[in-house]
Scaffold this active site. Structure first.
Site, mmCIF file in Angstrom:
data_model
loop_
_atom_site.group_PDB
_atom_site.id
_atom_site.type_symbol
_atom_site.label_atom_id
_atom_site.label_comp_id
_atom_site.label_asym_id
_atom_site.label_seq_id
_atom_site.Cartn_x
_atom_site.Cartn_y
_atom_site.Cartn_z
ATOM 1 N N LYS A 22 -43.032 12.220 -55.774
ATOM 2 C CA LYS A 22 -42.080 13.057 -56.513
ATOM 3 C C LYS A 22 -41.406 12.271 -57.626
ATOM 4 O O LYS A 22 -41.359 12.712 -58.782
ATOM 5 C CB LYS A 22 -41.033 13.605 -55.552
ATOM 6 C CG LYS A 22 -39.807 14.235 -56.225
ATOM 7 C CD LYS A 22 -38.776 14.624 -55.190
ATOM 8 C CE LYS A 22 -37.514 15.211 -55.832
ATOM 9 N NZ LYS A 22 -36.608 14.177 -56.340
ATOM 10 N N ARG A 97 -32.149 17.686 -61.820
ATOM 11 C CA ARG A 97 -31.701 16.381 -62.303
ATOM 12 C C ARG A 97 -32.786 15.691 -63.118
ATOM 13 O O ARG A 97 -32.506 14.974 -64.077
ATOM 14 C CB ARG A 97 -31.281 15.494 -61.129
ATOM 15 C CG ARG A 97 -30.698 14.173 -61.624
ATOM 16 C CD ARG A 97 -29.905 13.423 -60.598
ATOM 17 N NE ARG A 97 -29.273 12.288 -61.253
ATOM 18 C CZ ARG A 97 -28.126 12.323 -61.902
ATOM 19 N NH1 ARG A 97 -27.474 13.455 -61.987
ATOM 20 N NH2 ARG A 97 -27.630 11.240 -62.471
ATOM 21 N N ASP A 121 -29.348 16.616 -55.923
ATOM 22 C CA ASP A 121 -28.712 16.411 -54.624
ATOM 23 C C ASP A 121 -27.211 16.213 -54.759
ATOM 24 O O ASP A 121 -26.735 15.593 -55.718
ATOM 25 C CB ASP A 121 -29.306 15.174 -53.927
ATOM 26 C CG ASP A 121 -30.714 15.425 -53.441
ATOM 27 O OD1 ASP A 121 -31.018 16.579 -53.133
ATOM 28 O OD2 ASP A 121 -31.493 14.464 -53.385
ATOM 29 N N ASP A 321 -33.557 6.208 -50.531
ATOM 30 C CA ASP A 321 -34.093 7.497 -50.105
ATOM 31 C C ASP A 321 -34.585 7.490 -48.659
ATOM 32 O O ASP A 321 -34.829 8.555 -48.085
ATOM 33 C CB ASP A 321 -35.237 7.936 -51.024
ATOM 34 C CG ASP A 321 -34.731 8.491 -52.349
ATOM 35 O OD1 ASP A 321 -33.540 8.814 -52.433
ATOM 36 O OD2 ASP A 321 -35.527 8.587 -53.295
ATOM 37 N N MET A 343 -25.619 2.575 -52.441
ATOM 38 C CA MET A 343 -25.877 3.089 -53.785
ATOM 39 C C MET A 343 -25.380 4.514 -54.016
ATOM 40 O O MET A 343 -25.220 4.929 -55.159
ATOM 41 C CB MET A 343 -27.372 2.978 -54.092
ATOM 42 C CG MET A 343 -27.847 1.524 -54.121
ATOM 43 S SD MET A 343 -29.636 1.313 -54.288
ATOM 44 C CE MET A 343 -29.905 1.887 -55.960
#
Length: 436
Positions: A22, A97, A121, A321, A343
């Site tokens: 992605k 985004r 998100d 992630d 982060m």
């Protein structure tokens, strides 16, 4: 809004092929705007966020041809720049985004780029400063319409190369600046550049189009500007985040799974972090084999015997992630783990759902959580929950697949944003999951 109903406690078995990445796709689709020639990209994942970007490119006037599954050809020989000033664009661009990634190529080739404040998100503040400071360094003028939350950069002359030290090693910021700099006049150097595999893929793709980028894979990129780029063919890497998700799912559900064609050389520390949790991973060619962990998995402590800490960091550190995945997998480990999310400031707030299911987690603050593993002595309990973002969503899905009883996950569009046909692929492994 869609819903998953999941009957948990079932061990799965079989092979799974990871989707295209992605985060790479959102980058490498955008260089099509840098040339009037055809750009063919394969292994594009069929997920909401990527499909939105493809639609956005089409609305900009890019000609799009679908050659097969995950195989598209793009040609930006008749781009409609005026579309950027429409209300339709403000609505469409604001829902994704990744739309920020079109600004660099448009600025470089057409002298202007605009974007509404991007969505994505809800995981805390995500700055755009790195992108726009880079464009300003290349000679662009910045505009911000506060009422509409509308950003823009413009230049009446060709961009000029510059030396810049990024204030953060932003992956998308680095990518955007690189795409602007490849057509700038002179030399651009970017220090503290991101060096993730997906950024390396972007640079290799641009070089195949005629760009001159050196230092790929390091945090110092040098870009010799060229006047024109041509077409190319590019294949997207397998998604390392999805690969990590399958590893976590296999361990948590005590399933025997083989993940095919993972591109081991691009996984970085991901396998070693899961091994620290006690998970067995076997390298078989370019596949990952995970045996059924019928006896559980024991966390490895630090050398001095202190609690294992898993924290995220820019590449080659552990990707943020996957911290949500690691956290949920730790709930059934034999041992304790400190998860430190450095982060993003709101990514751990889904742990209340896991606590409701019976997990032993102490949320210390927005960035740290201590997980005390059950060692499968106590099974998580099924519940009803909602997916707050992509990665938390897949983590809750993994928890539901391991839980006792039938769970319901609402707002599954968040999961669909990042995972292709996840319910179909789980059913192929033997999961009892239904999309309602």
């Amino acid at each position: 809004m869609g819903t998953f109903k999941i009957e948990g406690g079932i061990s799965l078995k079989g092979d799974v092929q990871p989707q295209g990445a992605k985060n790479e796709a959102l980058q490498v689709l955008c260089p099509a705007l840098l040339t009037s020639e055809k750009v063919r990209i394969t292994n594009i994942p069929d997920i909401i966020d990527v499909n939105k970007l493809i639609v956005l490119l089409g609305n900009l006037g890019v000609k799009i041809q679908k050659n097969g599954v995950g195989d598209y050809t793009f040609q930006a020989d008749e781009v409609n720049i005026d579309y950027l000033k429409t209300e339709a664009f403000k609505k469409e661009g604001g829902s994704l985004r990744g739309s920020i990634m079109i600004v660099g190529p448009l600025l470089a080739r057409f002298g202007c780029g605009y974007i509404p404040k991007p969505g994505g998100d809800k995981i805390g503040r995500r700055r755009l400063d790195t992108h726009f400071e880079g464009f300003i360094n290349l000679g662009a003028k910045f505009r911000y319409e506060r009422e509409d939350h509308f950003y823009g950069v413009e230049t009446k002359t060709r961009l000029k190369g510059a030396h810049m030290l990024l204030d953060e090693a932003s992956v998308t910021g680095t990518a955007n600046i690189v795409m602007a700099a490849v057509l700038a006049e002179g030399t651009t150097t970017i220090y503290n550049a991101a060096c993730e595999p997906y950024l390396q893929q972007l640079c290799k793709m641009l070089n195949s189009m005629g760009a001159k980028i050196t230092g790929v894979g390091s945090n110092l990129l040098t870009i010799e500007g060229v006047e024109k780029l041509g077409g190319c063919e590019h294949r997207i890497l397998p998604d390392m985040i999805e690969i990590g998700s399958w590893i976590g799912l296999a361990a948590m559900t005590r399933s025997e799974i083989t993940i095919k064609n993972v591109s081991w050389e691009n996984l970085g520390v991901i396998p070693s972090v899961f091994r620290k949790l006690g998970i067995t991973l076997e390298k078989k060619g370019d596949d990952i084999y995970i045996p059924a962990h019928t006896k559980g998995y024991t966390v490895k402590t630090d050398i001095d015997g202190s609690i294992l800490t898993i924290a995220d960091a820019p590449w080659p550190g552990f990707t943020p992630d996957l911290l949500s995945i690691v956290l949920v997998v730790a709930t059934q480990a034999n041992g304790d783990v400190l998860i430190h999310q450095k982060m993003f400031e709101s990514r751990l707030f889904f742990v209340d759902k896991l606590i409701d299911m019976g997990a032993k987690i102490m949320l210390c603050d927005p960035h740290r959580a201590v997980v005390m593993g059950h060692n499968f002595q106590s099974q998580l309990k099924a519940t009803t929950m909602s997916s707050p973002d992509i990665r938390a969503g897949i983590s809750l899905l993994i928890a539901a697949l391991s839980a006792k009883g039938t769970s319901t996950i609402q707002n599954i569009e968040q999961i669909d944003r990042g995972y292709e046909r996840i319910d179909e692929r789980l059913r192929a492994l033997g999961a009892n999951i239904v999309r309602v």
